[in-house]
Design a protein around this motif. Sequence first.
Motif, mmCIF file in Angstrom:
data_model
loop_
_atom_site.group_PDB
_atom_site.id
_atom_site.type_symbol
_atom_site.label_atom_id
_atom_site.label_comp_id
_atom_site.label_asym_id
_atom_site.label_seq_id
_atom_site.Cartn_x
_atom_site.Cartn_y
_atom_site.Cartn_z
ATOM 1 N N GLN A 265 -16.396 -15.354 72.641
ATOM 2 C CA GLN A 265 -15.065 -14.823 72.364
ATOM 3 C C GLN A 265 -14.057 -15.896 72.760
ATOM 4 O O GLN A 265 -13.869 -16.192 73.941
ATOM 5 C CB GLN A 265 -14.803 -13.536 73.141
ATOM 6 N N GLY A 266 -13.449 -16.503 71.768
ATOM 7 C CA GLY A 266 -12.549 -17.604 72.055
ATOM 8 C C GLY A 266 -13.306 -18.758 72.704
ATOM 9 O O GLY A 266 -14.314 -19.237 72.191
ATOM 10 N N LYS A 267 -12.858 -19.190 73.879
ATOM 11 C CA LYS A 267 -13.496 -20.289 74.596
ATOM 12 C C LYS A 267 -14.576 -19.821 75.563
ATOM 13 O O LYS A 267 -15.243 -20.639 76.202
ATOM 14 C CB LYS A 267 -12.434 -21.090 75.359
ATOM 15 N N GLU A 268 -14.738 -18.505 75.700
ATOM 16 C CA GLU A 268 -15.726 -17.966 76.629
ATOM 17 C C GLU A 268 -17.039 -17.703 75.902
ATOM 18 O O GLU A 268 -17.057 -17.197 74.775
ATOM 19 C CB GLU A 268 -15.209 -16.676 77.267
ATOM 20 N N THR B 132 -14.620 -12.448 68.001
ATOM 21 C CA THR B 132 -15.756 -12.079 68.844
ATOM 22 C C THR B 132 -17.032 -12.218 68.032
ATOM 23 O O THR B 132 -17.096 -11.764 66.892
ATOM 24 C CB THR B 132 -15.634 -10.626 69.338
ATOM 25 N N GLN B 133 -18.037 -12.868 68.631
ATOM 26 C CA GLN B 133 -19.328 -13.019 67.961
ATOM 27 C C GLN B 133 -20.449 -12.629 68.909
ATOM 28 O O GLN B 133 -20.461 -13.033 70.072
ATOM 29 C CB GLN B 133 -19.531 -14.455 67.494
ATOM 30 N N LEU B 134 -21.381 -11.814 68.420
ATOM 31 C CA LEU B 134 -22.569 -11.450 69.173
ATOM 32 C C LEU B 134 -23.797 -11.826 68.347
ATOM 33 O O LEU B 134 -23.869 -11.495 67.162
ATOM 34 C CB LEU B 134 -22.631 -9.951 69.470
ATOM 35 N N MET C 224 -14.213 -7.599 76.215
ATOM 36 C CA MET C 224 -14.691 -7.519 74.842
ATOM 37 C C MET C 224 -14.717 -6.081 74.354
ATOM 38 O O MET C 224 -15.049 -5.170 75.098
ATOM 39 C CB MET C 224 -16.103 -8.119 74.733
ATOM 40 N N VAL C 225 -14.366 -5.897 73.084
ATOM 41 C CA VAL C 225 -14.440 -4.585 72.446
ATOM 42 C C VAL C 225 -15.766 -4.525 71.698
ATOM 43 O O VAL C 225 -15.952 -5.192 70.689
ATOM 44 C CB VAL C 225 -13.266 -4.365 71.473
ATOM 45 N N ILE C 226 -16.716 -3.735 72.203
ATOM 46 C CA ILE C 226 -18.036 -3.644 71.603
ATOM 47 C C ILE C 226 -18.202 -2.253 70.980
ATOM 48 O O ILE C 226 -17.994 -1.242 71.654
ATOM 49 C CB ILE C 226 -19.143 -3.873 72.653
ATOM 50 N N PRO C 227 -18.593 -2.172 69.715
ATOM 51 C CA PRO C 227 -18.736 -0.881 69.032
ATOM 52 C C PRO C 227 -20.059 -0.217 69.400
ATOM 53 O O PRO C 227 -21.008 -0.183 68.611
ATOM 54 C CB PRO C 227 -18.694 -1.278 67.557
ATOM 55 N N VAL C 228 -20.136 0.367 70.582
ATOM 56 C CA VAL C 228 -21.406 0.847 71.123
ATOM 57 C C VAL C 228 -22.064 1.896 70.232
ATOM 58 O O VAL C 228 -23.251 1.796 69.905
ATOM 59 C CB VAL C 228 -21.212 1.404 72.544
ATOM 60 N N GLU C 229 -21.312 2.914 69.819
ATOM 61 C CA GLU C 229 -21.925 4.002 69.054
ATOM 62 C C GLU C 229 -22.491 3.524 67.720
ATOM 63 O O GLU C 229 -23.666 3.776 67.418
ATOM 64 C CB GLU C 229 -20.924 5.135 68.845
ATOM 65 N N PRO C 230 -21.718 2.822 66.877
ATOM 66 C CA PRO C 230 -22.319 2.344 65.627
ATOM 67 C C PRO C 230 -23.399 1.296 65.846
ATOM 68 O O PRO C 230 -24.324 1.178 65.042
ATOM 69 C CB PRO C 230 -21.131 1.771 64.848
ATOM 70 N N LEU C 231 -23.305 0.544 66.944
ATOM 71 C CA LEU C 231 -24.298 -0.490 67.210
ATOM 72 C C LEU C 231 -25.688 0.096 67.409
ATOM 73 O O LEU C 231 -26.693 -0.560 67.113
ATOM 74 C CB LEU C 231 -23.889 -1.312 68.434
ATOM 75 N N LEU C 232 -25.772 1.335 67.895
ATOM 76 C CA LEU C 232 -27.069 1.987 68.051
ATOM 77 C C LEU C 232 -27.774 2.135 66.706
ATOM 78 O O LEU C 232 -29.008 2.130 66.636
ATOM 79 C CB LEU C 232 -26.905 3.360 68.707
ATOM 80 N N SER C 233 -27.011 2.263 65.629
ATOM 81 C CA SER C 233 -27.592 2.312 64.281
ATOM 82 C C SER C 233 -27.710 0.911 63.689
ATOM 83 O O SER C 233 -28.741 0.548 63.110
ATOM 84 C CB SER C 233 -26.730 3.192 63.362
ATOM 85 N N TRP C 234 -26.647 0.118 63.823
ATOM 86 C CA TRP C 234 -26.648 -1.219 63.225
ATOM 87 C C TRP C 234 -27.786 -2.093 63.726
ATOM 88 O O TRP C 234 -28.353 -2.870 62.972
ATOM 89 C CB TRP C 234 -25.321 -1.902 63.517
ATOM 90 N N VAL C 235 -28.120 -1.977 65.013
ATOM 91 C CA VAL C 235 -29.130 -2.859 65.578
ATOM 92 C C VAL C 235 -30.494 -2.611 64.936
ATOM 93 O O VAL C 235 -31.368 -3.477 64.954
ATOM 94 C CB VAL C 235 -29.195 -2.689 67.119
ATOM 95 N N LYS C 236 -30.686 -1.433 64.338
ATOM 96 C CA LYS C 236 -31.931 -1.113 63.648
ATOM 97 C C LYS C 236 -31.877 -1.469 62.160
ATOM 98 O O LYS C 236 -32.847 -1.251 61.428
ATOM 99 C CB LYS C 236 -32.235 0.385 63.777
ATOM 100 N N GLY C 237 -30.734 -1.975 61.702
ATOM 101 C CA GLY C 237 -30.587 -2.254 60.282
ATOM 102 C C GLY C 237 -30.225 -1.020 59.489
ATOM 103 O O GLY C 237 -30.530 -0.922 58.296
ATOM 104 N N LEU D 260 -23.232 -10.266 64.783
ATOM 105 C CA LEU D 260 -22.060 -9.419 64.569
ATOM 106 C C LEU D 260 -20.805 -10.255 64.811
ATOM 107 O O LEU D 260 -20.710 -10.964 65.818
ATOM 108 C CB LEU D 260 -22.051 -8.222 65.521
ATOM 109 N N ILE D 261 -19.857 -10.153 63.893
ATOM 110 C CA ILE D 261 -18.611 -10.906 64.013
ATOM 111 C C ILE D 261 -17.427 -9.972 63.784
ATOM 112 O O ILE D 261 -17.409 -9.199 62.824
ATOM 113 C CB ILE D 261 -18.544 -12.074 63.005
#
Length: 208
Positions: A54-57, A197-199, A118-131, A186-187
Amino acid sequence: MIRLSLVFFAICFALSACTTAPKGPENAVNLTAQLEKVAEVQQWQMRGKIAFRQGKEAASLNLVWKNDSGDFDFRLTNFLGVSLVNLAVSDQQSILEADGKTYVDAQPEPLIYQITGMVIPVEPLLSWVKGLPIEGDKFTLTEKGLVKTLESYCKACRNWKVTYGNYGSVTMNNQDSVWLPHSITLIQESTSNMPQTQLKIKIYQWTL
């Protein structure tokens, strides 16, 4: 706010592993059947690495993520196996432990933002991480019929773009199998008050 670099001690490594990346299906899959199977996967564990920028971090750490129908434990460790961040989420509350301190909130997103910025989309990520796209997502497919990219347009998802790679066949509890991604990026593009932000998640092992 404790910034990302302080929590993770500015540990920066490349996402790499000695394991061989899965090659995916040889033949095209039935998308409807594939997504139905993925939706059935409610209890799972993944092991791998996750890289934040995220930025320089930036930071890259080992990841163990256990999910049980939405209640989950998300643990980040350094290369020595020392736990740096542990997030436990249930339908009652979210508890995050980091740097010897414990933080509690009704939802996980405020805790993650408080500690990392960081703003992380936790709820949708539970689905996204599985494709698995969620309602409102626009997605493209690989030549074999698996989800290749998706873009989210719901307000709570904050316009994340997700790219998938290295699908592998994973055995389910009923001894059937499902294709799950082993590489996810994820971007979230920059805004007036927050840098891009990039994960990147590299998954070495899925256990269902």
